[in-house]
Write a protein that holds these residues in place. Structure first.
Motif, mmCIF file in Angstrom:
data_model
loop_
_atom_site.group_PDB
_atom_site.id
_atom_site.type_symbol
_atom_site.label_atom_id
_atom_site.label_comp_id
_atom_site.label_asym_id
_atom_site.label_seq_id
_atom_site.Cartn_x
_atom_site.Cartn_y
_atom_site.Cartn_z
ATOM 1 N N ASP A 124 0.804 -1.223 0.000
ATOM 2 C CA ASP A 124 0.000 0.000 0.000
ATOM 3 C C ASP A 124 0.837 1.274 0.000
ATOM 4 N N ALA A 125 2.156 1.138 -0.002
ATOM 5 C CA ALA A 125 3.034 2.312 0.073
ATOM 6 C C ALA A 125 3.041 3.092 -1.246
ATOM 7 N N ASP A 126 3.302 4.378 -1.120
ATOM 8 C CA ASP A 126 3.426 5.245 -2.286
ATOM 9 C C ASP A 126 4.871 5.359 -2.744
ATOM 10 N N LEU A 127 5.796 5.134 -1.780
ATOM 11 C CA LEU A 127 7.188 5.455 -2.011
ATOM 12 C C LEU A 127 8.108 4.466 -1.308
ATOM 13 N N TYR A 128 9.119 3.998 -2.018
ATOM 14 C CA TYR A 128 10.156 3.137 -1.433
ATOM 15 C C TYR A 128 11.489 3.833 -1.646
ATOM 16 N N VAL A 129 12.140 4.205 -0.546
ATOM 17 C CA VAL A 129 13.420 4.899 -0.612
ATOM 18 C C VAL A 129 14.503 3.981 -0.060
ATOM 19 N N LEU A 130 15.449 3.634 -0.908
ATOM 20 C CA LEU A 130 16.559 2.774 -0.517
ATOM 21 C C LEU A 130 17.805 3.621 -0.315
ATOM 22 N N THR A 131 18.454 3.457 0.839
ATOM 23 C CA THR A 131 19.658 4.233 1.136
ATOM 24 C C THR A 131 20.910 3.372 1.138
ATOM 25 N N ASP A 132 20.754 2.076 0.917
ATOM 26 C CA ASP A 132 21.882 1.139 0.933
ATOM 27 C C ASP A 132 21.936 0.382 -0.391
ATOM 28 N N ASP A 191 2.312 0.412 -8.241
ATOM 29 C CA ASP A 191 2.098 1.844 -8.065
ATOM 30 C C ASP A 191 3.179 2.548 -7.244
ATOM 31 N N VAL A 192 4.035 1.806 -6.571
ATOM 32 C CA VAL A 192 5.034 2.424 -5.699
ATOM 33 C C VAL A 192 6.128 3.097 -6.528
ATOM 34 N N ARG A 193 6.547 4.286 -6.092
ATOM 35 C CA ARG A 193 7.689 4.960 -6.727
ATOM 36 C C ARG A 193 8.951 4.497 -6.012
ATOM 37 N N THR A 194 9.949 4.109 -6.773
ATOM 38 C CA THR A 194 11.195 3.617 -6.197
ATOM 39 C C THR A 194 12.289 4.668 -6.344
ATOM 40 N N ASP A 251 26.486 5.945 -3.438
ATOM 41 C CA ASP A 251 27.061 4.936 -4.327
ATOM 42 C C ASP A 251 26.287 4.839 -5.640
ATOM 43 N N THR A 252 26.946 4.316 -6.648
ATOM 44 C CA THR A 252 26.343 4.144 -7.968
ATOM 45 C C THR A 252 25.326 3.004 -7.947
ATOM 46 N N VAL A 253 24.226 3.238 -8.615
ATOM 47 C CA VAL A 253 23.165 2.242 -8.710
ATOM 48 C C VAL A 253 23.597 1.144 -9.677
ATOM 49 N N PRO A 254 23.445 -0.128 -9.284
ATOM 50 C CA PRO A 254 23.793 -1.223 -10.191
ATOM 51 C C PRO A 254 22.922 -1.207 -11.453
ATOM 52 N N GLU A 255 23.505 -1.587 -12.567
ATOM 53 C CA GLU A 255 22.804 -1.604 -13.859
ATOM 54 C C GLU A 255 21.498 -2.374 -13.804
ATOM 55 N N PHE A 256 21.486 -3.519 -13.107
ATOM 56 C CA PHE A 256 20.316 -4.401 -13.159
ATOM 57 C C PHE A 256 19.056 -3.801 -12.549
ATOM 58 N N VAL A 257 19.159 -2.705 -11.781
ATOM 59 C CA VAL A 257 17.950 -2.099 -11.215
ATOM 60 C C VAL A 257 17.585 -0.764 -11.848
ATOM 61 N N GLN A 268 14.166 -0.221 -13.283
ATOM 62 C CA GLN A 268 13.019 -0.293 -12.383
ATOM 63 C C GLN A 268 12.966 0.888 -11.403
ATOM 64 N N LEU A 269 13.954 1.744 -11.462
ATOM 65 C CA LEU A 269 14.006 2.898 -10.571
ATOM 66 C C LEU A 269 13.283 4.087 -11.169
ATOM 67 N N ASP A 270 12.596 4.821 -10.312
ATOM 68 C CA ASP A 270 11.988 6.070 -10.754
ATOM 69 C C ASP A 270 12.981 7.223 -10.622
ATOM 70 N N LEU A 271 13.860 7.133 -9.624
ATOM 71 C CA LEU A 271 14.757 8.242 -9.330
ATOM 72 C C LEU A 271 15.956 7.760 -8.525
ATOM 73 N N ALA A 272 17.124 8.286 -8.851
ATOM 74 C CA ALA A 272 18.333 8.018 -8.063
ATOM 75 C C ALA A 272 18.997 9.360 -7.784
#
Length: 108
Positions: free
Chosen positions: A45-53, A69-72, A78-84, A87-91
């Protein structure tokens, strides 16, 4: 409208507090983040998933699988790995944009 957010990983740059200051409801996950932990935190049910690691980048595909529907967002130095990247909305690098500015943009 309130934003439901999950912040996963250490929050040294205080993105969780910045989101709360903007009125978001924030659940925090630390340690190894698993699918059951995400479900328990309310990712469906979340709107937003924020990953810091970045070391837990494999959670991004899991989150996308659990909710369309969740924004990632990755908020980390650190640099985001290519494989994700697809699927990311924003880094965002915390050195380039403060948590307050990011939180304002994510909740507006």
């Amino acid at each position: 409208m309130s934003t439901d957010a999950i912040v996963a990983g250490p929050d040294e740059d205080e993105i969780g507090a910045a989101l709360e200051a903007e009125g978001a409801s924030v659940a925090r996950l630390t340690g190894v983040v698993s699918r059951p932990a995400l479900e328990e935190a309310g990712i469906v049910d979340a709107d937003l998933y924020v990953l810091t690691d970045i070391g837990q980048a494999t959670t991004i595909p899991i989150v996308c699988d659990l909710s369309e529907d969740v924004r990632t967002v990755v908020y980390a130095r650190d640099t985001v790995p290519e494989f994700v990247k697809g699927q990311l909305d924003l880094a965002i690098d915390p050195q380039l944009m403060t948590a307050a500015i990011v939180a304002d943009e994510l909740t507006s």
